[in-house]
Design an enzyme around this catalytic site. Structure first.
Site, PDB file in Angstrom:
ATOM      1  N   ARG A 257      32.999  32.496  24.020  1.00  0.00           N
ATOM      2  CA  ARG A 257      32.964  31.084  23.652  1.00  0.00           C
ATOM      3  C   ARG A 257      32.350  30.923  22.261  1.00  0.00           C
ATOM      4  O   ARG A 257      31.595  31.779  21.801  1.00  0.00           O
ATOM      5  CB  ARG A 257      32.132  30.288  24.655  1.00  0.00           C
ATOM      6  CG  ARG A 257      32.585  30.404  26.100  1.00  0.00           C
ATOM      7  CD  ARG A 257      31.603  29.686  27.016  1.00  0.00           C
ATOM      8  NE  ARG A 257      32.009  29.701  28.417  1.00  0.00           N
ATOM      9  CZ  ARG A 257      31.664  30.643  29.294  1.00  0.00           C
ATOM     10  NH1 ARG A 257      30.904  31.660  28.898  1.00  0.00           N
ATOM     11  NH2 ARG A 257      32.061  30.573  30.550  1.00  0.00           N
TER      12      ARG A 257
ATOM     13  N   HIS B 190      39.064  27.577  21.007  1.00  0.00           N
ATOM     14  CA  HIS B 190      38.766  27.951  22.395  1.00  0.00           C
ATOM     15  C   HIS B 190      39.971  28.578  23.072  1.00  0.00           C
ATOM     16  O   HIS B 190      39.815  29.309  24.065  1.00  0.00           O
ATOM     17  CB  HIS B 190      38.303  26.723  23.187  1.00  0.00           C
ATOM     18  CG  HIS B 190      37.756  27.061  24.538  1.00  0.00           C
ATOM     19  ND1 HIS B 190      36.528  27.668  24.721  1.00  0.00           N
ATOM     20  CD2 HIS B 190      38.273  26.893  25.795  1.00  0.00           C
ATOM     21  CE1 HIS B 190      36.307  27.854  26.008  1.00  0.00           C
ATOM     22  NE2 HIS B 190      37.347  27.385  26.685  1.00  0.00           N
TER      23      HIS B 190
ATOM     24  N   ARG C   5      39.959  32.288  23.705  1.00  0.00           N
ATOM     25  CA  ARG C   5      39.356  32.788  24.951  1.00  0.00           C
ATOM     26  C   ARG C   5      40.431  32.946  26.025  1.00  0.00           C
ATOM     27  O   ARG C   5      40.409  33.898  26.806  1.00  0.00           O
ATOM     28  CB  ARG C   5      38.255  31.839  25.393  1.00  0.00           C
ATOM     29  CG  ARG C   5      37.548  32.222  26.690  1.00  0.00           C
ATOM     30  CD  ARG C   5      36.272  31.384  26.817  1.00  0.00           C
ATOM     31  NE  ARG C   5      35.788  31.296  28.185  1.00  0.00           N
ATOM     32  CZ  ARG C   5      35.038  32.209  28.789  1.00  0.00           C
ATOM     33  NH1 ARG C   5      34.719  33.323  28.138  1.00  0.00           N
ATOM     34  NH2 ARG C   5      34.613  32.040  30.022  1.00  0.00           N
TER      35      ARG C   5
ATOM     36  N   HIS D  76      32.336  34.333  34.647  1.00  0.00           N
ATOM     37  CA  HIS D  76      32.520  33.285  35.643  1.00  0.00           C
ATOM     38  C   HIS D  76      31.927  33.703  36.968  1.00  0.00           C
ATOM     39  O   HIS D  76      32.009  34.862  37.360  1.00  0.00           O
ATOM     40  CB  HIS D  76      34.006  32.965  35.828  1.00  0.00           C
ATOM     41  CG  HIS D  76      34.581  32.198  34.680  1.00  0.00           C
ATOM     42  ND1 HIS D  76      35.873  32.380  34.232  1.00  0.00           N
ATOM     43  CD2 HIS D  76      34.042  31.257  33.873  1.00  0.00           C
ATOM     44  CE1 HIS D  76      36.096  31.573  33.202  1.00  0.00           C
ATOM     45  NE2 HIS D  76      35.005  30.890  32.969  1.00  0.00           N
TER      46      HIS D  76
ATOM     47  N   TYR E 299      41.853  30.333  33.488  1.00  0.00           N
ATOM     48  CA  TYR E 299      42.142  30.992  32.223  1.00  0.00           C
ATOM     49  C   TYR E 299      43.302  31.988  32.338  1.00  0.00           C
ATOM     50  O   TYR E 299      43.558  32.753  31.416  1.00  0.00           O
ATOM     51  CB  TYR E 299      40.895  31.728  31.715  1.00  0.00           C
ATOM     52  CG  TYR E 299      39.845  30.787  31.183  1.00  0.00           C
ATOM     53  CD1 TYR E 299      39.804  30.447  29.837  1.00  0.00           C
ATOM     54  CD2 TYR E 299      38.909  30.224  32.025  1.00  0.00           C
ATOM     55  CE1 TYR E 299      38.850  29.575  29.348  1.00  0.00           C
ATOM     56  CE2 TYR E 299      37.950  29.352  31.552  1.00  0.00           C
ATOM     57  CZ  TYR E 299      37.923  29.029  30.215  1.00  0.00           C
ATOM     58  OH  TYR E 299      36.969  28.165  29.737  1.00  0.00           O
TER      59      TYR E 299
END
Length: 409
Positions: A223, A330, A333, A356, A365
């Site tokens: 991030r 972002h 990512r 996570h 994601y």
């Protein structure tokens, strides 16, 4: 002239209070002593002793006529119902939340909830009023909300959570938030992760001191806040790992360095070997010698964190040159998640790499690369034709021990 002396009182008593007013008391037929009180139970006092005497005479007459009844227990005054604003403010205060979360919730309350429910009693919020708010106010009170279904879902979700607490606190009997699917929203913008060719084009176009930042965001799925707080001591080039221990966030113009939201956020990520030379070059050319030196500091002061706007000034032109005007930083990512998944990594491995703590967060994601389905189809044909050997699943530690035992038997 001297004041005439009063005769001995035959019923009740009168007492002069320090305030100069007079209090009347008497003993009823039930043997209980009563003081003069108003119907609501509050004390009743008199301007003069004569007024107090007159009140006592009335009580005495009631007793003589057999009409006296003991004063009824005063009804407590009903408390003013707590409003939505009052309850929400108390709800925020009672919770141990990050300052950024508090600021986010307060913005939702100020922008979307208070305009409709601010002065409404919590107990008076009805399912119908919530549906009307959701359908007409939250969606139609301005383009800012109408164009962002996610903001509307967040507003509904926050109101529903607060009302759940109100039910638990017995302020209300049930939750009035009953809009099916109100707390979820379809993503307006479909995220398209960068392909390897697009990533390479962005890296070539961006200034030298930002290249590694883009590469770590993509290949290590980091991030912006994690990258901006990354320091020399967090990078181990010998082992080829980066330690993600902290992140930096901005709230109300202030930068706050804090730990990740969950324990899973603190992680050790292996850097792909092909990036190690670039990491070493960046440390040599762009990072101060101190162990606490920032890897990607502000351009004007290498002791201050980089602001997102500083990155965007160079990232936006670079993405345009790569033909990806829609690519957000972002989104890199997401690219990292796709690349990791393409290697055959399990969900647990992806969760660990992305930091996570729940499968649901990691699954958000997961994207299919644009050309992966064609590659998969070709691989299936190769399997059918016997030109490739099927991949064996990863061997567990128990299986390895079993193989070792068999080999030595």
């Amino acid at each position: 002239m001297a004041r005439a002396k009063r005769g001995k009182r035959y019923f009740g008593s009168v007492r002069e209070l320090p305030s100069g007013r007079h209090q009347a008391r008497y003993t009823g037929p039930d043997g209980v002593t009563y003081s003069a009180r108003r119907p609501n139970g509050k004390a009743l006092t008199f301007d003069t002793q004569g007024d107090a005497d007159a009140w006592l005479a009335l009580r005495h007459s009631e007793i003589l006529l057999g009409a006296w009844l003991p004063p009824a227990e005063p009804k407590p005054e009903e408390a003013t119902p707590i409003t939505v604003r009052e309850y929400c403010e108390a709800w925020l205060t009672d919770r141990d939340l990050e300052q950024t979360t508090i600021d986010h919730y307060r913005q939702i309350l100020d922008d979307h909830i208070y305009p409709t429910f601010e002065n409404v009693a919590v107990i008076s919020v009805t399912p119908a009023s919530v549906r009307q708010w959701f359908a007409q106010v939250a969606r139609g009170d301005g383009k800012k909300v109408k164009d962002r279904p996610t903001a509307r879902a967040h507003a509904y979700g926050l109101l529903r959570t607060i009302m759940n607490t109100a039910v638990a606190d017995e302020v209300r009997d049930s939750n009035p938030c009953r809009v099916r699917g109100g707390g979820s929203a379809k993503r307006v913008k479909k995220i398209r992760p960068a392909s390897l060719a697009e990533l390479e084009a962005v890296v070539w176009a961006i200034p030298e001191r930002y290249k590694l930042m883009v590469l770590l965001a993509a290949w290590c799925a980091m991030r912006f806040g994690e990258l901006a707080e990354l320091r020399r001591a967090d990078v181990d080039t010998k082992r080829g790992v980066v330690h993600i221990r902290r992140g930096v966030t901005r709230t109300k113009g202030k930068r706050i360095v804090k730990d990740p939201k969950s324990d899973a956020g603190k992680r050790e990520v292996n850097i792909p070997p092909h990036l190690i030379p670039m990491v070493k070059n960046h440390l040599r050319d762009h990072v101060a010698g101190s162990k606490v030196a920032l890897l990607f500091p502000a351009t004007s002061d290498n002791t201050r964190h980089m602001a997102p706007s500083s990155l965007y000034r160079v990232f936006y032109p670079a993405r345009e040159k790569a033909g990806r005007d829609d690519l957000r930083f972002h989104d890199l990512r997401h690219t990292g998640a796709v690349l990791a998944a393409a290697t055959g990594a399990t969900l647990a491995e992806l969760m660990a790499r992305l930091g996570h703590s729940t499968p649901g967060a990691a699954m958000r994601y997961q994207h299919a690369a644009a050309d992966r389905d064609k590659v998969i189809a070709q691989a299936l044909s190769d399997l059918a034709g016997g030109t490739v050997t099927p991949i064996r699943p990863a061997v567990t530690s128990d299986e390895q021990e079993g193989d070792a035992s068999a080999a030595t038997a």
